[in-house]
Design an enzyme around this catalytic site. Structure first.
Site, mmCIF file in Angstrom:
data_model
loop_
_atom_site.group_PDB
_atom_site.id
_atom_site.type_symbol
_atom_site.label_atom_id
_atom_site.label_comp_id
_atom_site.label_asym_id
_atom_site.label_seq_id
_atom_site.Cartn_x
_atom_site.Cartn_y
_atom_site.Cartn_z
ATOM 1 C CB CYS A 1 -36.451 65.754 -16.718
ATOM 2 S SG CYS A 1 -36.764 67.043 -17.969
ATOM 3 C CG HIS B 1 -30.744 66.568 -18.085
ATOM 4 N ND1 HIS B 1 -31.457 65.644 -17.467
ATOM 5 C CD2 HIS B 1 -31.797 67.819 -18.194
ATOM 6 C CE1 HIS B 1 -32.777 65.843 -17.533
ATOM 7 N NE2 HIS B 1 -33.027 67.093 -17.917
ATOM 8 C CD GLU B 2 -31.394 71.471 -18.299
ATOM 9 O OE1 GLU B 2 -32.319 71.609 -18.847
ATOM 10 O OE2 GLU B 2 -31.614 71.104 -17.203
ATOM 11 C CG HIS C 1 -34.305 69.679 -22.412
ATOM 12 N ND1 HIS C 1 -35.339 68.666 -22.414
ATOM 13 C CD2 HIS C 1 -34.022 69.415 -20.941
ATOM 14 C CE1 HIS C 1 -35.675 68.240 -21.347
ATOM 15 N NE2 HIS C 1 -34.799 68.754 -20.316
#
Length: 176
Positions: free
Chosen positions: A101, A143-144, A147
């Site tokens: 990341c 993953h994004e 966030h």
């Protein structure tokens, strides 16, 4: 040319916040932010970046898979802005894969993710899209997406034994 933005690091409280939806996609600030995110992820050798990583708490991220020094085997795709994205379905198959990341530099972790997901998002031109994503691109999206909910990949690692430095990752995993 778009400005390269500063990527905030783990410990900055914005990374742990719930991002807010985008009310006005036509807003020049949002369109500029999209261009800057695309430029920033390319410069940083990333395959994705979320607005909260540049201290902008919006439900927006870029998926920009392409081979680079950090991900030499990544598939190539056009950088895609995904606004107010949602995961609407997922496979039962969960696969572990190595992730890094841009906001957690120097660390890689073995993260379990759904192998296939069905997603919905609005593109920068205001159109609604629905796609099935698989494998590495599905991993980037998840993953994004994390966030946007204040989650970083190390929160998903099942054991500290499944963490390693970037240097070890490059020597042991990429070069093997």
């Amino acid at each position: 040319m778009s400005e390269i933005l500063e990527i905030i690091q783990l410990g900055n409280p914005i990374l742990r916040q719930q991002a807010k939806p985008i009310d006005n996609l036509a807003d020049e600030c949002i369109q500029t932010l999209i261009d800057e995110l695309i430029a920033t992820v390319a410069k940083a050798n990333g395959v994705g970046i979320a607005a909260p990583q540049v201290a902008e708490s919006y439900r927006l991220f870029i998926v920009a898979s392409r081979p680079n020094p950090r991900y030499p085997n990544a598939p190539t795709m056009e950088p895609t802005a995904m606004i107010d994205p949602r995961i609407i379905a997922h496979s039962t198959d969960i696969v572990k894969g190595w992730e890094g990341c841009l906001s957690v530099p120097g660390i890689r972790g073995l993260v379990p993710r759904y192998q296939a997901i069905e997603v919905e998002y609005t593109s920068r031109d205001g159109k609604l899209h629905r796609h099935e994503l698989t494998d590495f691109v599905a991993r980037i999206f998840q993953h994004e997406y994390d966030h946007l909910d204040g989650i970083v990949f190390i929160d998903r690692v099942e054991s500290t034994q499944e963490l390693m430095t970037e240097q070890e990752y490059q020597q042991r995993i990429v070069q093997s």
